[in-house]
Design an enzyme around this catalytic site. Structure first.
Site, short mmCIF file in Angstrom:
data_model
loop_
_atom_site.label_atom_id
_atom_site.label_comp_id
_atom_site.label_asym_id
_atom_site.label_seq_id
_atom_site.Cartn_x
_atom_site.Cartn_y
_atom_site.Cartn_z
N LYS A 15 0.79 -1.12 -0.04
CA LYS A 15 0.28 0.14 0.05
C LYS A 15 1.01 1.27 0.03
CE LYS A 15 -4.30 -1.69 0.89
NZ LYS A 15 -3.91 -3.16 0.50
N THR A 61 11.11 -3.21 2.79
CA THR A 61 10.11 -4.22 3.59
C THR A 61 10.82 -5.75 3.35
OG1 THR A 61 7.71 -5.05 3.97
CG2 THR A 61 8.42 -4.42 1.62
N LYS A 65 15.15 -5.79 5.11
CA LYS A 65 15.40 -4.72 6.03
C LYS A 65 16.71 -4.99 6.71
CE LYS A 65 10.61 -3.69 7.37
NZ LYS A 65 9.71 -3.58 8.72
N ASN A 86 13.88 0.50 7.65
CA ASN A 86 12.72 0.20 6.64
C ASN A 86 12.68 1.70 5.92
OD1 ASN A 86 11.90 2.41 8.57
ND2 ASN A 86 9.69 1.58 8.48
N ALA A 130 10.05 -7.85 14.07
CA ALA A 130 8.85 -6.80 14.46
C ALA A 130 9.15 -6.35 15.68
CB ALA A 130 7.60 -7.62 14.14
N ARG A 150 8.01 -17.81 22.78
CA ARG A 150 8.00 -19.34 23.16
C ARG A 150 9.23 -19.77 23.47
NH1 ARG A 150 4.77 -22.25 18.37
NH2 ARG A 150 5.54 -20.72 16.95
N SER A 189 4.35 -13.54 13.96
CA SER A 189 4.09 -13.70 12.51
C SER A 189 3.13 -14.82 12.26
CB SER A 189 5.16 -13.93 11.89
OG SER A 189 5.69 -14.98 12.20
N TYR A 215 -2.33 -6.40 9.65
CA TYR A 215 -3.68 -6.04 9.41
C TYR A 215 -4.12 -6.94 8.20
CZ TYR A 215 -1.69 -3.56 5.23
OH TYR A 215 -1.29 -3.41 4.02
N GLN A 245 4.12 4.78 10.31
CA GLN A 245 5.54 4.70 9.89
C GLN A 245 6.11 5.37 8.53
OE1 GLN A 245 7.15 2.53 7.31
NE2 GLN A 245 5.09 1.79 6.71
#
Length: 272
Positions: A15, A61, A65, A86, A130, A150, A189, A215, A245
């Site tokens: 986008k 992206t 990165k 980024n 992230a 985890r 993720s 999203y 961002q």
């Protein structure tokens, strides 16, 4: 005409070109911004050619990165700590400057939501790239962070790295303290494969608000759907973070900060 782009692989879904074109129109900036498919083998050469041909900046992206960060000659503190960028900007001396606007984008979106104030307790799920990109701005906003993963060792390593910047502790995903959290942020993720983070619902039920850094177009992410099934109403996906961002990248390049909320609201209508 000054040239900008977003590099990734895949990239067709991005986008960013639309967002930056809307920013340019809103702020009356003359610029071109396009999507570029990075080659997994020759990305560095592609990027060097892009700037050699006169480009002024770009976004980066997945999965580039870390590689873009390594290619840059100067780095912001937040990019250094994330070990990834980024955003790249060509400086007046010809060098490439790397920044990471993901974290400040998240904080800016949390401000839009009214979900951030000093000394909140935040639970972050996941200790991957992230999370690395957002920890410094969250700690600078005086948040008290519990980092759950985890693999405890991975979370602990990240917590140790960021302890000089604020209050942060690491826990295993199955040993999260049962206490009230002002905000739970999903930075795993898992949603990309249609799953949700492996966190106990009783922990999420203690949250005042839940935020997913991912999203989904036209619906809820698996994490948001899970939160809603637990009766949680203060939920948000990461689309606002994406727009915010981008706004900080735009400001770095052009010296003007767009009204990201207006653009977010415009785009969110089309996402429904």
């Amino acid at each position: 005409m000054q040239h900008y782009a977003v590099w990734g692989n895949p990239i067709a879904q991005s986008k960013s070109p639309l967002i930056h074109r809307l920013f340019a129109t809103q702020t009356q900036q003359t610029m071109e911004y396009v999507a570029k498919l990075g080659d997994l083998e020759d990305f560095e050469q592609q990027l060097q050619t892009f700037f050699a041909e006169g480009a002024q900046g770009c976004n980066i992206t997945a999965p580039f990165k870390e590689r873009a960060y390594a290619l840059a000659e100067e780095h912001s503190e937040r990019a250094k700590l994330a070990e990834a960028c980024n955003t790249l900007k060509k400086l007046s001396n010809g060098k490439l400057y790397a920044d990471n606007t993901d974290g400040i984008g998240l904080v800016t979106d949390l401000q839009r939501l009214g979900w951030i104030q000093p000394q909140q307790r935040i639970l972050i799920l996941g200790a991957g790239g992230a999370t690395k990109g957002v920890l410094l701005p969250l700690l600078e906003a005086q948040q008290q962070i519990v980092l759950a993963n985890r693999t405890l060792e991975k979370a602990q390593k990240l917590a140790d790295k960021f302890k000089p910047y604020g209050t942060i502790e690491a826990v295993a995903m199955d040993a999260i303290p049962a206490q009230t959290y002002d905000l739970v942020i999903n930075a795993t993720s898992a949603g990309l494969s249609g799953h949700t983070a492996a966190v106990d619902g009783s922990i999420l039920s203690l949250a005042r608000a839940c935020y997913d850094m991912q999203y989904a177009k036209g619906g809820d992410t698996p994490f948001i759907a899970y939160c809603k099934s637990l009766g949680l109403n203060n939920v948000s996906d990461g689309f606002g973070m994406l727009v915010a961002q981008a706004a900080h990248s735009f400001h770095l390049w052009r010296g003007v900060m767009p009204d990201f909320v207006a653009i977010y609201e415009h785009l969110k209508k089309d996402m429904a």
